[in-house]
Design an enzyme around this catalytic site. Structure first.
Site, PDB file in Angstrom:
ATOM      1  N   ASN A 190       0.842  -1.214   0.000  1.00 14.35           N
ATOM      2  CA  ASN A 190       0.000   0.000   0.000  1.00 14.35           C
ATOM      3  C   ASN A 190       0.865   1.247   0.000  1.00 14.35           C
ATOM      4  O   ASN A 190       0.532   2.254  -0.626  1.00 14.35           O
ATOM      5  CB  ASN A 190      -0.936  -0.015   1.208  1.00 14.35           C
ATOM      6  CG  ASN A 190      -2.038  -1.032   1.039  1.00 14.35           C
ATOM      7  OD1 ASN A 190      -3.034  -0.765   0.377  1.00 14.35           O
ATOM      8  ND2 ASN A 190      -1.858  -2.217   1.592  1.00 14.35           N
ATOM      9  N   HIS A 220      11.239   0.568   5.074  1.00 15.94           N
ATOM     10  CA  HIS A 220      10.758   1.273   3.875  1.00 15.94           C
ATOM     11  C   HIS A 220      11.722   2.400   3.534  1.00 15.94           C
ATOM     12  O   HIS A 220      12.046   3.211   4.402  1.00 15.94           O
ATOM     13  CB  HIS A 220       9.375   1.878   4.123  1.00 15.94           C
ATOM     14  CG  HIS A 220       8.340   0.882   4.548  1.00 15.94           C
ATOM     15  ND1 HIS A 220       7.797  -0.038   3.680  1.00 15.94           N
ATOM     16  CD2 HIS A 220       7.757   0.645   5.735  1.00 15.94           C
ATOM     17  CE1 HIS A 220       6.918  -0.788   4.320  1.00 15.94           C
ATOM     18  NE2 HIS A 220       6.878  -0.393   5.581  1.00 15.94           N
TER      19      HIS A 220
HETATM   20  N1  LIG Z   1      -1.327   2.295   4.179  1.00 15.16           N
HETATM   21  C1  LIG Z   1      -0.517   1.473   4.832  1.00 15.16           C
HETATM   22  O1  LIG Z   1       0.614   1.830   5.173  1.00 15.16           O
HETATM   23  C2  LIG Z   1      -0.990   0.112   5.172  1.00 15.16           C
HETATM   24  C3  LIG Z   1      -2.239  -0.323   4.793  1.00 15.16           C
HETATM   25  N2  LIG Z   1      -2.676  -1.559   5.138  1.00 15.16           N
HETATM   26  C4  LIG Z   1      -4.025  -1.968   4.689  1.00 15.16           C
HETATM   27  O2  LIG Z   1      -4.817  -2.251   5.823  1.00 15.16           O
HETATM   28  C5  LIG Z   1      -5.481  -3.502   5.609  1.00 15.16           C
HETATM   29  C6  LIG Z   1      -5.807  -4.144   6.950  1.00 15.16           C
HETATM   30  O3  LIG Z   1      -4.615  -4.499   7.600  1.00 15.16           O
HETATM   31  P1  LIG Z   1      -4.619  -5.435   8.895  1.00 15.16           P
HETATM   32  O4  LIG Z   1      -5.506  -4.871   9.932  1.00 15.16           O
HETATM   33  O5  LIG Z   1      -3.207  -5.711   9.224  1.00 15.16           O
HETATM   34  O6  LIG Z   1      -5.301  -6.769   8.292  1.00 15.16           O
HETATM   35  P2  LIG Z   1      -6.061  -7.938   9.052  1.00 15.16           P
HETATM   36  O7  LIG Z   1      -6.109  -9.065   8.087  1.00 15.16           O
HETATM   37  O8  LIG Z   1      -5.471  -8.160  10.395  1.00 15.16           O
HETATM   38  O9  LIG Z   1      -7.538  -7.369   9.280  1.00 15.16           O
HETATM   39  C7  LIG Z   1      -8.444  -7.135   8.234  1.00 15.16           C
HETATM   40  C8  LIG Z   1      -9.827  -6.901   8.817  1.00 15.16           C
HETATM   41  O10 LIG Z   1     -10.696  -6.424   7.790  1.00 15.16           O
HETATM   42  C9  LIG Z   1     -11.853  -7.269   7.701  1.00 15.16           C
HETATM   43  N3  LIG Z   1     -12.254  -7.272   6.301  1.00 15.16           N
HETATM   44  C10 LIG Z   1     -11.688  -7.944   5.273  1.00 15.16           C
HETATM   45  N4  LIG Z   1     -12.355  -7.665   4.128  1.00 15.16           N
HETATM   46  C11 LIG Z   1     -13.342  -6.812   4.451  1.00 15.16           C
HETATM   47  C12 LIG Z   1     -14.378  -6.169   3.727  1.00 15.16           C
HETATM   48  N5  LIG Z   1     -14.518  -6.337   2.406  1.00 15.16           N
HETATM   49  N6  LIG Z   1     -15.226  -5.345   4.398  1.00 15.16           N
HETATM   50  C13 LIG Z   1     -15.096  -5.162   5.722  1.00 15.16           C
HETATM   51  N7  LIG Z   1     -14.146  -5.743   6.471  1.00 15.16           N
HETATM   52  C14 LIG Z   1     -13.276  -6.557   5.837  1.00 15.16           C
HETATM   53  C15 LIG Z   1     -11.406  -8.614   8.239  1.00 15.16           C
HETATM   54  O11 LIG Z   1     -12.519  -9.369   8.683  1.00 15.16           O
HETATM   55  C16 LIG Z   1     -10.499  -8.150   9.381  1.00 15.16           C
HETATM   56  O12 LIG Z   1     -11.283  -7.788  10.502  1.00 15.16           O
HETATM   57  C17 LIG Z   1      -4.514  -4.297   4.709  1.00 15.16           C
HETATM   58  O13 LIG Z   1      -5.189  -5.297   3.981  1.00 15.16           O
HETATM   59  C18 LIG Z   1      -3.964  -3.217   3.809  1.00 15.16           C
HETATM   60  O14 LIG Z   1      -4.815  -3.046   2.699  1.00 15.16           O
HETATM   61  C19 LIG Z   1      -1.908  -2.392   5.885  1.00 15.16           C
HETATM   62  C20 LIG Z   1      -0.642  -2.023   6.276  1.00 15.16           C
HETATM   63  C21 LIG Z   1      -0.071  -0.735   5.923  1.00 15.16           C
HETATM   64  O1  LIG Z   2       2.769  -1.935   7.121  1.00 15.14           O
HETATM   65  C1  LIG Z   2       3.709  -1.878   6.324  1.00 15.14           C
HETATM   66  O2  LIG Z   2       4.904  -1.921   6.676  1.00 15.14           O
HETATM   67  C2  LIG Z   2       3.456  -1.649   4.861  1.00 15.14           C
HETATM   68  C3  LIG Z   2       2.418  -2.469   4.287  1.00 15.14           C
HETATM   69  O3  LIG Z   2       2.057  -3.521   4.737  1.00 15.14           O
HETATM   70  C4  LIG Z   2       1.813  -1.975   3.051  1.00 15.14           C
HETATM   71  O4  LIG Z   2       2.367  -1.052   2.448  1.00 15.14           O
HETATM   72  O5  LIG Z   2       0.770  -2.516   2.650  1.00 15.14           O
END
Ligand SMILES: NC(=O)C1=CN([C@@H]2O[C@H](COP(=O)(O)OP(=O)(O)OC[C@H]3O[C@@H](n4cnc5c(N)ncnc54)[C@H](O)[C@@H]3O)[C@@H](O)[C@H]2O)C=CC1
Ligand SMILES: O=C([O-])CC(=O)C(=O)O
Length: 267
Positions: A190, A220
């Protein structure tokens, strides 16, 4: 201190990020999470995380001032687009969703239709302010490198043709544009999309992703050059225990974005 009206929030996603965001907002009168939105199969688990909280499979149509997405790419189409279209502002963590062809335009159109705004958070990366400012003067090149432990790349195309558990040295698992990176690694890249949207765009931002058995952090790096001069940034982020793909800073970035929406003095 808050000078602005309190916000009633619908939190979309209640996994590693969502659970930690909930914890940090507990007792905050200005930022009240009033609903959690997860897929039907996740409702029981979310009810355990937040007993007594309204848990639903779609964003309630009434009584929500702000939607906060911490769920994954699919949640943007499913929950953020309709919320924007009916005029509810949204904060988005899954910025990589904007790498799908025409999707950034679709998101913008929904916000325009609802006369509202969608805010993309920096998440796990820093210097997005500097990069977005530098773009105004003109950028020549932006390179992003994401380095994570092999286990963070489990369940991704990085497993094709290699045993991640057997790696003994840093291995480049992807080299290409930010658009390709974000599409191929929706849970890991992301920030590649975020850096590109702030800077040179999804197709001109060069990305390298590395599985490194010698690191325990999500590292990063951004290198940017342009009319402003140049900068190199390295973030050494601690992953969340609940999800090694995700850095703890993402949680703090989400909470910062929310606090800034109600703070008298925002920074
Ligand atoms: N911008 C950034 O720096 C980052 C962004 N992310 C984004 O955040 C997302 C979530 O990360 P985590 O919490 O670590 O993942 P996770 O897998 O621990 O949690 C995801 C949650 O979202 C729910 N979920 C999945 N699909 C869904 C939908 N269509 N509608 C509603 N709820 C839904 C799941 O049931 C779960 O509760 C990642 O998939 C990624 O896209 C993650 C890390 C860094
Ligand atoms: O949380 C992070 O280090 C970055 C990550 O997963 C993402 O960019 O989707």
């Amino acid at each position: 201190m808050s000078a602005l009206p309190a916000l009633r929030i619908a939190l979309v996603g209640c996994g590693a990020i969502g659970t930690s965001v909930l914890e940090l907002l507990k007792g905050d009168a200005a930022l009240e999470v009033v609903a959690i939105v997860v897929p039907a199969e996740g409702v029981a688990a979310a009810q355990k995380v937040a007993p007594g909280m309204r848990v639903a499979s779609s964003v309630p149509a009434d009584g929500i001032d702000l939607v906060v997405e911490t769920a994954g790419h699919a949640a943007i189409e499913e929950h953020v687009l309709p919320a924007l279209a009916r005029g509810t502002p949204c904060v988005v963590a899954s910025v990589g969703a904007l790498s799908a062809a025409g999707f950034a335009e679709k998101l913008e159109a929904a916000a325009i239709a609802g006369k509202t705004q969608v805010q993309l958070i920096p998440g796990a990366i820093g210097a997005i302010d500097a990069l977005a400012a530098a773009r105004i003067g003109g950028l020549d090149s932006v390179r992003y490198t994401g380095r994570k432990p092999p286990q963070a790349w489990k369940g991704t195309p990085a497993e094709q043709g290699r045993d991640l558990d057997a790696l003994v040295q840093p291995t480049v698992i992807f080299e290409g544009s930010a658009r390709e990176a974000a599409l191929l690694y929706p849970k890991n890249a992301n920030v590649a999309a975020t850096v590109s949207l702030a800077g040179l765009g999804l197709d001109r931002t060069q990305v390298r992703l590395i599985a490194d058995p010698a690191t325990t952090e999500n590292v990063h790096t951004v290198e940017a050059e342009g009319a402003f001069g140049s900068f190199e940034l390295t973030m050494r982020n601690k992953p969340l225990a609940a999800n090694p793909k995700t850095s703890a800073l993402t949680v703090y970035s989400a909470v910062r974005a929310l606090r800034n929406r109600v703070a008298a003095l925002a920074i």
